[in-house]
Enzyme design. Structure first.
Site, PDB file in Angstrom:
ATOM      1  CD  GLU A 196     -28.627  17.760  -3.831  1.00  0.00           C
ATOM      2  OE1 GLU A 196     -29.783  18.235  -3.542  1.00  0.00           O
ATOM      3  OE2 GLU A 196     -27.685  17.939  -4.419  1.00  0.00           O
ATOM      4  CE  LYS A 229      -5.130   3.627  -5.844  1.00  0.00           C
ATOM      5  NZ  LYS A 229      -5.581   2.281  -5.905  1.00  0.00           N
ATOM      6  CB  CYS A 265      -3.234   2.573  -1.490  1.00  0.00           C
ATOM      7  SG  CYS A 265      -3.660   0.950  -1.036  1.00  0.00           S
ATOM      8  CB  CYS A 286      -1.067  -0.106   1.179  1.00  0.00           C
ATOM      9  SG  CYS A 286      -1.930   1.614   1.328  1.00  0.00           S
ATOM     10  CD  GLU A 300      -7.315   1.622  -8.885  1.00  0.00           C
ATOM     11  OE1 GLU A 300      -8.045   1.787  -8.070  1.00  0.00           O
ATOM     12  OE2 GLU A 300      -6.036   1.185  -8.387  1.00  0.00           O
ATOM     13  CE1 TYR A 351      -6.785  -2.491  -6.708  1.00  0.00           C
ATOM     14  CE2 TYR A 351      -7.968  -4.502  -6.864  1.00  0.00           C
ATOM     15  CZ  TYR A 351      -6.943  -3.522  -6.132  1.00  0.00           C
ATOM     16  OH  TYR A 351      -6.040  -4.132  -5.087  1.00  0.00           O
ATOM     17  CG  HIS A 404     -28.721  21.783  -3.816  1.00  0.00           C
ATOM     18  ND1 HIS A 404     -28.823  20.654  -5.032  1.00  0.00           N
ATOM     19  CD2 HIS A 404     -28.877  22.980  -4.538  1.00  0.00           C
ATOM     20  CE1 HIS A 404     -29.046  21.544  -5.939  1.00  0.00           C
ATOM     21  NE2 HIS A 404     -29.286  22.634  -5.807  1.00  0.00           N
TER      22      HIS A 404
END
Length: 512
Positions: free
Chosen positions: A492, A84, A81, A76, A222, A218, A487
């Site tokens: 939302e 990346k 992670c 990681c 990625e 992934y 908003h």
């Protein structure tokens, strides 16, 4: 004499020299020895130390085939992670610079990216994290040994340094958290000699140039996404389907957006060989499975992202009696992370059936430490863990895919609510928002408990993380509808979803 008889002698032979580890009273060198200094192993070791245990961590990074190596912190921190996400951010900034002109910012000259500047900054940050982990271990009185660990028996670990020095440690409990490394296709001539993996891409000093990414995981998407975003000619070679295991409608939106964004795809194709040309470029030959014809192209770099293999081969697991899944090579573990050998535990990517995600390894490690110290009996809950794919159009999800929900509950027993929306940020920038989509998979009856939630759009990780807690609390469709949105945000839109697939109505959001 009785104490002497109860003692155990373990004889071993190393480099033709016999030595003895004595255990006369049931005491050990350490309460806990952790093999593996990745996110999970470090979390487990630090938690145990804070709870009063005497702990040691063995961590040794075998250089990649290309010779890339790094410090403590695991995949990681060093090759996963963290770098990346930073390179993904670099790509997003490139897109933002283009959007900025629509918003009135005067950007002089053509936009270009300098790989060396980015790489140096990212790599310096990683080194700072490596140092930080060393400091944390020291502060928490955890012994750190830069050694490759292997099991001798249920209470003994042998460490081997890069200079060949051997050290033997005994422990009441042993934890294996060695993770995995990227696979190479050994059946493809030239693949190992001329290509790289995710173990290398983040540590390159120079731009990889025109790149072929083989795989549709992934990791593959990625990497291809940020390479495209940085202005590099990038192609993804897909054997079957993208993002296997994820909701396939969402996966299609991700790859469709990537194609519109500039990434090329070779669908239904398998690599045949990689050859280095006299000019230094790599000539790749592959077979188009739809036509049966071979095709060729040349690239500056070929990156394999076809899966990961568990780091188990050098641990001496089978000789100690630890059972493995013969097909995957991963360790068979119980709900409490126990292996088939008492006092030896395993978690994280190394465990069979465990999600290959950093946060689950961290939490599992902490919970294991608490159980081993008698502070808790809580087990790790691996169900409904949220995650995000950091592709150019991010995809966040938690719970079941639509396919999984149909398989488990039956198509007539689920209701799927959905909506296409356009982020406000996309409007002035005149960006295509047709791939921004929300899907909420629910039980059809009763309170319509939410089974799965899926979101493609900006900041998908931030959006999904918030809704994941509600998911854990047993959220229903009514709960979602009763939630007042913030908003104007993309998140939302989840609170406004009300059209089901079954209705056949247009799910495109219009108006404010």
């Amino acid at each position: 004499m009785a104490a002497f008889c109860r003692g155990r002698y373990r004889w071993k032979r190393t480099n033709c020299i016999q030595f003895i580890t004595r255990n006369l009273t049931g005491t050990f060198d350490y309460d806990l020895v952790v093999i593996g200094g990745g996110s999970g192993g470090l979390a487990c070791s630090k938690e145990a130390a804070q709870l009063g245990q005497k702990v040691a961590v063995l961590d040794y990074v075998e250089p990649s085939v290309k010779g890339t190596k790094w410090g403590i912190g695991g995949t990681c921190v060093n090759v996963g992670c963290i770098p990346k996400k930073l390179m993904h951010q670099a790509a997003l900034l490139g897109t933002a610079l283009k959007d900025a002109q629509k918003y009135g910012w005067q950007v002089p000259g053509p936009i270009s990216h300098d790989w060396r500047t980015m790489a140096e900054a990212v790599q310096n940050h990683i080194r700072s994290l490596n140092w930080g982990h060393r400091v944390q271990l020291q502060d928490k009185k955890v012994t750190y040994l830069n050694m490759k660990g292997r099991l001798v028996d249920e209470h003994t670990v042998q460490g081997l340094s890069k200079t060949g020095k051997e050290t033997t440690l005994t422990a009441k409990n042993i934890v294996i958290a060695t993770g995995g490394r990227p696979k190479y296709p050994t059946h493809v001539p030239g693949a190992i000699e001329h290509s790289i993996t995710s173990d290398d891409i983040f540590w390159l000093k120079e731009s990889p140039g025109k790149t072929l990414v083989v795989g549709a995981s992934y990791v593959a998407l990625e990497c291809a996404g940020f390479l495209t975003g940085l202005g590099l000619d990038t192609t993804v070679m897909v054997r079957s389907v993208p993002l296997r295991g994820f909701d396939q409608q969402m996966a299609g939106l991700v790859t469709d957006y990537m194609e519109a964004y500039g990434t090329k795809f070779c669908w239904k194709s398998v690599p045949k060989r990689v050859a280095k040309l006299s000019c230094g470029k790599l000539q790749v030959t592959w077979t188009d499975r739809q036509t049966g014809q071979d095709q060729q192209d040349s690239f500056d770099s070929v990156l394999w992202a076809i899966g990961r293999a568990p780091e188990t081969k050098t641990l001496n697991l089978e000789k100690v009696g630890i059972k493995l899944n013969k097909e995957s090579g991963k360790i068979l573990v119980g709900a409490d992370e126990s292996t088939s050998v008492p006092n030896i535990y395993a978690f994280g990517d190394i465990g069979e059936g465990r999600p290959e995600l950093t946060p689950t390894a961290i939490k599992a490690g902490k919970l294991l430490a608490r159980r081993l110290t008698g502070q808790s009996s809580e087990l790790m809950n691996y169900d409904n863990v949220a995650t995000t794919v950091f592709t150019p159009l991010e995809y966040g999800c938690v719970g079941l895919s639509e396919e999984e929900a149909e398989s488990r509950h039956g198509k007539d027993s689920i209701e799927v609510y959905h909506a296409f929306y356009k982020p406000l940020e996309f409007t002035v920038a005149e960006r295509d928002g047709s791939h921004c989509y929300i899907k909420v998979v629910c039980e059809r009856g009763g309170d319509q408990r939410i089974l799965g939630l899926h979101f493609t759009g900006p900041n998908a990780g931030e959006v999904t993380q918030g809704f994941a807690m509600g998911f854990r609390c047993g959220a229903t469709m009514n709960h979602l509808k009763e939630t007042v949105g913030i908003h104007p945000t993309c998140a939302e839109e989840l609170t406004k979803v009300n059209i089901s697939k079954r209705s056949g109505l247009d799910p495109t959001v219009t108006g404010c």
